[in-house]
Motif scaffolding. Structure first.
Motif, short mmCIF file in Angstrom:
data_model
loop_
_atom_site.label_atom_id
_atom_site.label_comp_id
_atom_site.label_asym_id
_atom_site.label_seq_id
_atom_site.Cartn_x
_atom_site.Cartn_y
_atom_site.Cartn_z
N ALA A 284 -13.59 -0.78 2.68
CA ALA A 284 -13.13 0.05 1.48
C ALA A 284 -11.54 0.17 1.50
CB ALA A 284 -13.48 1.44 1.70
N ALA A 285 -10.88 -0.06 2.70
CA ALA A 285 -9.24 0.12 2.66
C ALA A 285 -8.78 -1.34 2.14
CB ALA A 285 -8.94 0.13 4.10
N ALA B 258 -4.88 -3.89 -2.67
CA ALA B 258 -3.95 -4.46 -3.85
C ALA B 258 -3.63 -3.51 -5.03
CB ALA B 258 -4.87 -5.63 -4.67
N SER B 259 -4.40 -2.72 -5.52
CA SER B 259 -3.99 -1.43 -6.17
C SER B 259 -3.08 -0.50 -5.73
CB SER B 259 -5.30 -0.83 -6.81
OG SER B 259 -5.00 0.20 -7.78
N TRP B 260 -3.25 -0.10 -4.57
CA TRP B 260 -2.42 0.84 -3.93
C TRP B 260 -0.92 0.31 -3.83
CZ3 TRP B 260 -1.89 5.88 -3.88
CH2 TRP B 260 -0.94 6.35 -2.79
N ASN C 149 0.45 1.06 2.19
CA ASN C 149 -0.70 0.43 3.09
C ASN C 149 -1.72 1.28 2.89
OD1 ASN C 149 0.70 -1.43 5.22
ND2 ASN C 149 1.98 0.38 5.16
N THR C 150 -2.92 1.04 3.17
CA THR C 150 -4.22 1.54 3.19
C THR C 150 -4.68 1.98 4.48
OG1 THR C 150 -5.66 -0.24 2.82
CG2 THR C 150 -4.98 0.77 0.90
N VAL C 151 -5.36 3.22 4.58
CA VAL C 151 -5.53 3.72 6.08
C VAL C 151 -6.92 4.04 6.55
CG1 VAL C 151 -5.14 5.58 7.54
CG2 VAL C 151 -3.32 4.67 6.10
N VAL C 152 -7.40 3.60 7.65
CA VAL C 152 -8.63 4.09 8.41
C VAL C 152 -8.01 4.86 9.46
CG1 VAL C 152 -10.56 3.28 9.58
CG2 VAL C 152 -9.99 1.92 7.65
N ASN D 125 -9.66 6.37 -4.51
CA ASN D 125 -10.77 5.79 -3.48
C ASN D 125 -10.36 4.48 -2.64
OD1 ASN D 125 -12.33 7.80 -4.72
ND2 ASN D 125 -13.54 6.13 -6.10
N GLY D 126 -10.78 4.76 -1.26
CA GLY D 126 -10.54 3.63 -0.43
C GLY D 126 -9.28 3.58 0.32
#
Length: 498
Positions: free
Chosen positions: A67-68, A73-75, A186-189, A214-215
């Protein structure tokens, strides 16, 4: 810093009216694919179940990473002002719910209610800091001899990052990792400690309420042995920020891909040096606040006090008198100075080290498991003060992570520095003195990433870099301040002709 999780008690279905919480993956609150759950218990009252959480599997963790990765790309292209608004709205949410969230934090890990409230508000401040600072963190332009060319750098996010945090500061440590990661694109887990996941859940809830897409921020709870490798080993995970034990941090560091950055803030055995000219009342206050607040469960907590021979007797008498007057009890009760230990495993560890200390050194006070009225259902230990401690003793060398302080005698500034530095750790260190020469030399001579002068070994500013030396850190990138933004970004150098 200790982050050993208590063995999880799994249940297939809820047996009582206990509030249940879920993971947050790809914008949805969801149970673990295994259906298994575990209960989080109030360390001040083991009859109080704080909440029930999913015992996640590797499959759940893999879904969070996917999901991350899909959201990145969008974030990355989201305007930074829009990212900043989300951080500010999340801060608003924390502040609006500070009393409720602080009570939950105290119930799940035991610290005093006023300290829990301070932590929530500090976390909101951290989000606001990065909402502003992230918008001014940019590249550089370089002079060159070609009038038809411009040379500059630009900073870009890394991609998917994993954030793994301990139970002792379950909101503020995640906040200072997640906020710079998100503002940088960045996206995060995010995996909190299974011993205190509710506060991390509330932080994620704040971001969800703030409109995080989302994600972009995924939350997963479970054993490190089950979910850890799935959120650290895959090459798509470009960075890992971990706070916990040195052993766990080193294991993660060795296991990851060559291209994965790591930021490890680990254990400490932090000294306070008390010189012959120190204000002894202030030195005692620094010792108690640095070593016994949070029941000694702080990675920067004072665990060794190196006292000059000529003032050792007077200092020790004052310290023991003050420690004996401290009130031990529930963090929900105003006036209590020391709360419970956070987990049964932490209680067992601390009591074991106290027994080791009794064989090695001289116990001056405390060190007892408290089981009388008001204590019988909690993990309470009276604060222990040892003297006649020497460098070869285990209580002088190993991180205990509890309300245990060892006093060591020193005969000179040189002797004090040598003994303070004789450790594998180098997280935080302090000195109590009025002498300008000692102050100047200490800042240069001590082997620690955080240096305090007439201040406690604990505490750090949100806008200043934080981290350790030696085995207390990877010493690659610092947390807090602009250094955190450096960790979560990479640089491109661009040569542009006309």
């Amino acid at each position: 810093m200790s982050d050993t999780a208590t063995p999880l008690a799994y249940t297939r279905t809820a047996r009582t009216q206990i509030e249940e919480f879920k993971n947050h993956i790809d914008g949805k609150w969801s149970a673990s694919q295994t259906g298994e759950q575990f209960d989080v218990i109030n360390p001040a009252d083991t009859n109080d179940v704080v909440g029930r959480f999913p015992a996640s599997s590797a499959a759940d963790a893999e879904a969070a990473v996917r999901a991350a990765s899909s959201a990145f790309a969008s974030w990355k292209k989201t305007p930074i002002s829009a990212r900043a608004k989300i951080l500010n709205r999340a801060a608003d949410y924390l502040e609006a719910n500070v009393d409720r969230f602080a009570a939950e934090l105290t119930r799940e890990m035991g610290k005093a209610l006023n300290l829990s409230k301070d932590e929530i508000l500090r976390s909101a401040q951290t989000l606001r800091f990065y909402a502003v600072e992230g918008q001014s963190f940019a590249g550089e332009t370089f002079p060159n001899d070609d009038p038809d060319m411009i040379v500059y750098t630009q900073r870009e996010p890394l991609g998917v990052v994993s954030v793994i945090t301990p139970w002792n500061f379950p909101v503020s440590i995640p906040a200072r990792k997640i906020a710079p990661a998100l503002i940088a694109g960045n996206t995060v887990v995010f995996k909190p400690s299974s011993d205190a996941p509710l506060s991390g859940y509330r932080l994620v809830e704040a971001f969800v309420a703030a409109g995080v897409p989302n994600g972009v921020l995924n939350f997963i709870v479970g054993r490190a042995s089950e979910v850890g490798p799935a959120i650290t080993v895959p090459p798509v995970v470009r960075a890992i920020s971990f706070t916990g034990s040195t052993a766990a941090g080193e294991a993660i560091h060795r296991s990851v891909a060559f291209t994965t950055r790591t930021q490890m803030e680990l254990g400490g055995k932090n000294p306070l040096i008390v010189m012959e000219d120190a204000d002894l009342d202030k030195a005692v206050d620094l010792t108690v606040k640095g070593g016994l607040s949070l029941s000694g469960q702080a990675c920067t907590g004072t665990s060794r006090v190196l006292v000059m021979k000529q003032v050792k007797a007077a200092f020790t008498e004052k310290l023991v008198s003050k420690v004996k007057a401290l009130k031990v009890g529930s963090g929900m009760v105003a006036g209590n100075d020391i709360g419970p230990l956070a987990t049964p495993r932490q209680l067992e560890t601390v009591l074991r080290y106290i027994e080791i200390g009794k064989r090695e050194a001289t116990l001056l006070c405390g060190g007892e498991r408290l089981t009388g009225p008001g204590y019988i259902s909690g993990y309470y230990v009276s604060p222990a003060i040892f003297t006649d401690v020497t460098l070869d003793m285990r209580i002088a060398r190993e991180e205990i992570f509890g309300p245990v302080i060892g006093i060591m005698e020193v005969t000179s500034y040189v002797d004090a520095i040598a003994k303070a530095n004789d450790t594998e750790y180098g997280l935080s260190a302090a000195i109590a003195t009025r002498n300008p020469r000692y102050i100047h030399d200490f800042a240069n001579d001590i082997e620690a990433g955080t240096v305090k002068i007439n201040r406690t070994t604990t505490g750090n500013l949100i806008n200043a870099p934080f981290g350790g030396l030696k085995r207390s850190s990877t010493s690659t990138f610092r947390e807090s301040g602009r250094g955190a933004l450096e960790f979560y970004t990479q640089i491109k150098t661009i040569y542009r002709g006309c």
